[in-house]
Write a protein that holds these residues in place. Structure first.
Motif, mmCIF file in Angstrom:
data_model
loop_
_atom_site.group_PDB
_atom_site.id
_atom_site.type_symbol
_atom_site.label_atom_id
_atom_site.label_comp_id
_atom_site.label_asym_id
_atom_site.label_seq_id
_atom_site.Cartn_x
_atom_site.Cartn_y
_atom_site.Cartn_z
ATOM 1 N N ASP A 59 21.602 -1.841 39.530
ATOM 2 C CA ASP A 59 22.489 -2.161 40.710
ATOM 3 C C ASP A 59 22.486 -3.905 40.566
ATOM 4 O O ASP A 59 23.523 -4.491 40.836
ATOM 5 C CB ASP A 59 21.899 -1.919 41.810
ATOM 6 C CG ASP A 59 22.431 -0.126 42.219
ATOM 7 O OD1 ASP A 59 23.554 0.066 41.524
ATOM 8 O OD2 ASP A 59 22.032 0.451 43.135
ATOM 9 N N ILE B 7 24.810 -4.939 37.865
ATOM 10 C CA ILE B 7 26.401 -4.703 37.920
ATOM 11 C C ILE B 7 26.785 -5.269 39.172
ATOM 12 O O ILE B 7 28.130 -5.756 39.128
ATOM 13 C CB ILE B 7 26.388 -3.077 38.200
ATOM 14 C CG1 ILE B 7 26.118 -2.402 36.774
ATOM 15 C CG2 ILE B 7 27.964 -2.561 38.621
ATOM 16 C CD1 ILE B 7 26.449 -0.988 36.527
ATOM 17 N N TYR B 8 26.370 -5.207 40.398
ATOM 18 C CA TYR B 8 26.781 -5.893 41.373
ATOM 19 C C TYR B 8 26.855 -7.440 41.267
ATOM 20 O O TYR B 8 27.562 -8.108 41.784
ATOM 21 C CB TYR B 8 25.818 -5.558 42.761
ATOM 22 C CG TYR B 8 26.188 -4.589 43.514
ATOM 23 C CD1 TYR B 8 27.477 -4.191 43.909
ATOM 24 C CD2 TYR B 8 25.243 -3.339 43.615
ATOM 25 C CE1 TYR B 8 27.641 -2.977 44.624
ATOM 26 C CE2 TYR B 8 25.505 -2.221 44.290
ATOM 27 C CZ TYR B 8 26.747 -1.925 44.999
ATOM 28 O OH TYR B 8 27.124 -0.964 45.447
ATOM 29 N N ARG C 122 31.497 -0.437 41.536
ATOM 30 C CA ARG C 122 30.131 -0.204 41.171
ATOM 31 C C ARG C 122 29.826 1.200 40.388
ATOM 32 O O ARG C 122 29.285 1.389 39.495
ATOM 33 C CB ARG C 122 28.916 -0.335 42.235
ATOM 34 C CG ARG C 122 27.442 -0.034 41.717
ATOM 35 C CD ARG C 122 27.034 1.196 42.141
ATOM 36 N NE ARG C 122 25.649 1.410 42.034
ATOM 37 C CZ ARG C 122 25.128 2.749 41.699
ATOM 38 N NH1 ARG C 122 25.870 3.682 41.621
ATOM 39 N NH2 ARG C 122 23.947 3.017 41.529
#
Length: 466
Positions: free
Chosen positions: A212, A215-216, A254
């Motif tokens: 996360d 990707i974020y 996401r």
């Protein structure tokens, strides 16, 4: 063979199995072997039990499969086991259902138009050629890891326009950890809730948190980027629904990126590993591959327009997907009582459809246990029923990146064949398929590189040593 829906038929009931677990142990120990035996002993529809209450039907008939995946697909959803992927990939295409799934698919579809895929082809070639440039004659390599690294590099560049120098450490390793734990959870009848702070639950959450963060971070960086990108991320962030004009939230982006990462990285890498293993076992196939690559590519770098000319290379990939389909099994839960080809299925039943078992069926494939790329010549696939060969699934849930994956596999294989002959390492362990979330070689593949002689790069050359 098709059946009229008004003639009710009875599926063959497998012996009862254990009192509580049913046939769970046999299925989990060797799902492919178990389903293959069912197909031989009990025919096109066989009923068995997983756990105390779950009735399961193994379906092995192209017409019935078409009804389940296409004609009457509204009566089915993906198996509830797929919900165990949601902590990792959320409501991405792999796990979402019904109207939301169709909306997301409409938004994502432009990413996989042929015009975009041809743009991605150059990245596929460049990344592969750059990666294999570090290989040396007589190197022994863990080729399964190499294929993971290459496909990870390709998906990172085409999705994010980014080059991860340490891609395996940044993304590959936590993704591998999350998948390993997910598969373990899928195979248990009784599962510990994720909120319980066990060692494996903490490891799982940490892996997802690492993914996360990456990707974020990429999504936020792109939001502030004034340059327009034609990669998948750019297309997803710009996409608007035709009906309501709304785009995706950062969370939805996401989920879809994580899904594409998983599907576009793991499956293609496994297919390529199996292809290299297969040609290493068949010198005559490797010789024909070299001859095609010599004739079409010669000494130059491959080009995107070579794809359609590399017919034998394509056939090697087609045969690999037949023999070792990464997506070796599909599962569906019945959401309402339904009749398929005369067979009655009740709400709550589970349907299993194995592309592996179907694609090894001698009714449709001559010498099914032999690796024969030539079988795909002369429009062979057009002679088959629609669901006798379906490595990418089918119907509304057919793999959205199937053309991308096919092009990627062909170019990676051609780039490697241009420079190297691949042999299985001496004293290699027995190579067997491991049916995990995808079908991968158990314990990986160790392979030795042999740099091809200079004359082998000349167009039309056929005087290579094997």
């Amino acid at each position: 063979m098709s059946h009229a829906d008004d003639v009710f038929r009875t599926s063959q009931m497998v012996p009862k199995g254990r009192l509580v677990s049913g046939h769970t142990k046999e299925f989990q120990t060797d799902p492919i072997g178990f389903l293959t035996r069912l197909s031989k002993e009990y025919g096109e529809v066989a009923k068995f039990r997983l756990g105390p209450f779950q009735n399961v039907y193994h379906v092995l008939n192209p017409d019935l499969i078409k009804q389940i995946l296409v004609t009457k697909q509204q009566s089915f959803v993906k198996s509830k086991d797929f919900n165990l992927l949601k902590p990792l990939i959320g409501e991405g295409l792999l796990t979402s259902e019904k109207d939301f799934h169709m909306r997301q698919r409409r938004l994502i579809q432009p990413s996989f138009k042929k015009t975009h895929i041809s743009q991605y082809a150059k990245d596929m070639i460049d990344i592969t050629m750059d990666y294999i440039s570090t290989w040396q004659h007589d190197d022994e390599r863990i080729i399964t890891k190499d294929m993971m690294d290459i496909t990870l590099g390709i998906i990172s560049k085409t999705m994010f326009s980014m080059e991860f120098k340490d891609g395996y450490e940044i993304v590959g390793k936590p993704l591998e950890t999350a998948l390993r734990i997910t598969v373990k959870r899928m195979r248990k009848i009784f599962r510990m809730p994720l909120w319980v702070p066990t060692k494996i639950n903490r490891e799982y959450k940490k892996a997802i948190q690492r993914l996360d963060k990456v990707i974020y971070g990429i999504i936020e960086k792109r939001k502030n980027d004034t340059v327009k990108h034609e990669d998948m991320l750019g297309i997803l962030m710009d996409a608007r629904d035709a009906d309501d004009g709304l785009g995706m939230t950062s969370h939805q982006v996401r989920d879809e990126l994580m899904t594409i990462f998983l599907a576009g990285h793991e499956t293609t890498a496994n297919a390529l590993s199996w292809a290299l293993y297969a040609i290493s076992k068949h010198p005559e196939i490797q010789a024909k591959l070299f001859n095609e690559v010599n004739s079409i590519i010669g000494q130059r770098t491959p080009k995107p327009e070579d794809f359609m000319k590399l017919q034998y290379t394509q056939n090697i990939i087609h045969e690999t997907l037949r023999f070792y389909p990464p997506l070796y099994i599909l599962s569906r839960d019945v959401t309402e009582d339904v009749t398929i080809g005369g067979y009655r299925f009740k709400k709550g039943d589970m349907i299993l459809i194995s592309s592996y078992v179907m694609q090894h069926n001698p009714e449709y494939f001559d010498q099914p246990e032999s690796f024969i790329p030539e079988r795909f010549e002369n429009n062979f696939m057009k002679s088959l029923p629609a669901f006798a060969y379906f490595p990418f699934g089918g119907g509304p849930r057919v793999c959205i990146g199937n053309h991308f994956a096919m092009m990627e596999a062909v170019f990676v294989l051609a780039c490697i064949a241009k420079r190297y002959r691949i042999k299985l390492a001496p004293d290699h362990h027995e190579v067997t398929p491991l049916p995990s979330l995808t079908l991968r070689p158990k314990n990986g593949l160790r392979m030795v590189l042999e740099e091809r002689a200079a004359e082998a790069f000349e167009p039309g050359a056929s005087n290579f040593s094997l």
